[in-house]
Scaffold this motif. Structure first.
Motif, short mmCIF file in Angstrom:
data_model
loop_
_atom_site.label_atom_id
_atom_site.label_comp_id
_atom_site.label_asym_id
_atom_site.label_seq_id
_atom_site.Cartn_x
_atom_site.Cartn_y
_atom_site.Cartn_z
N MET A 106 114.38 -77.45 89.42
CA MET A 106 114.25 -77.41 87.97
C MET A 106 113.24 -78.47 87.54
O MET A 106 113.28 -79.59 88.02
CB MET A 106 115.63 -77.68 87.35
N SER A 107 112.34 -78.11 86.64
CA SER A 107 111.30 -79.03 86.21
C SER A 107 111.82 -80.02 85.17
O SER A 107 112.92 -79.88 84.64
CB SER A 107 110.11 -78.24 85.64
N GLU A 146 111.84 -78.72 75.75
CA GLU A 146 111.71 -77.50 76.54
C GLU A 146 111.78 -77.83 78.03
O GLU A 146 111.53 -78.96 78.46
CB GLU A 146 110.42 -76.75 76.21
N ARG A 147 112.14 -76.83 78.78
CA ARG A 147 112.15 -76.91 80.24
C ARG A 147 111.58 -75.59 80.75
O ARG A 147 112.01 -74.52 80.31
CB ARG A 147 113.55 -77.12 80.77
N ASP A 148 110.61 -75.68 81.64
CA ASP A 148 109.97 -74.49 82.21
C ASP A 148 109.45 -73.56 81.12
O ASP A 148 109.56 -72.33 81.23
CB ASP A 148 110.94 -73.74 83.13
N GLY A 149 108.92 -74.13 80.04
CA GLY A 149 108.35 -73.34 78.96
C GLY A 149 109.37 -72.71 78.03
O GLY A 149 109.00 -72.00 77.10
N LEU A 150 110.65 -72.96 78.26
CA LEU A 150 111.71 -72.40 77.44
C LEU A 150 112.25 -73.47 76.49
O LEU A 150 112.66 -74.55 76.94
CB LEU A 150 112.85 -71.87 78.33
N HIS A 172 122.91 -76.40 78.00
CA HIS A 172 122.26 -77.70 78.19
C HIS A 172 122.96 -78.82 77.42
O HIS A 172 122.52 -79.97 77.46
CB HIS A 172 120.79 -77.63 77.77
#
Length: 160
Positions: free
Chosen positions: A1-2, A64-68, A102
């Motif tokens: 996960m980024s 955001e995470r991974d563009g989300l 989250h």
């Protein structure tokens, strides 16, 4: 996960902000259906979210995470005056939402800190927000950030 990315919202974020806002609106409607509508008027809500993206007196921050987009906070500043109260420049949190999967990971804390720094930079002497009485987890977060109850809004449903 980024890694998480915290940034200022842009007009391109409005649809994702609206989707997250709808998630929290459903929660509020489920707890208080006589107060909160669901679904809210989509066009009116999109216009409302867009208005707070980057105005002189209003700002939206996102995470955001991974563009989300997984969280956001809206904040505005206003000069309050009243013949009964001390005049003050006050910042208000309009909405804070973190995606359900989250929550509890510190995202809300970071978003609130960004909103607070923005408010301080604009001369706000106080940061205010409202929290629904049923939302214990949000109230806990706000207490850890130094918020304390000042006014309590009470309601009584009347027969129509």
């Amino acid at each position: 996960m980024s890694a998480l990315v915290h940034r200022d919202a842009t007009p391109d974020d409005v649809d994702a902000i609206h989707a997250l806002g709808d998630e929290i609106q459903r929660m509020h409607h489920a707890a208080m259906p006589t107060v909160f509508v669901h679904p809210p008027d989509r066009d009116a809500m999109r216009a409302s979210w867009a208005a707070g993206i980057d105005e002189e007196a209003a700002k939206t921050f996102v995470c955001e995470r991974d563009g989300l987009l997984i969280g956001f906070v809206t904040v505005s500043v206003v000069d309050e005056t009243s013949p009964l109260l001390q005049a003050a420049r006050v910042a208000r949190i309009g909405s804070i939402v973190v995606a359900a999967d989250h929550r509890g990971s510190g995202i809300g804390h970071v978003l609130m800190e960004r909103a607070e720094r923005w408010a301080v930079a604009r001369g706000a002497a106080e940061l205010r927000l409202g929290v629904a009485a049923f939302n214990d987890s949000a109230a806990r977060l706000y207490r850890t950030l130094g918020f304390e109850p000042r006014m309590i809004t009470m309601s009584k449903t009347l027969p129509i």
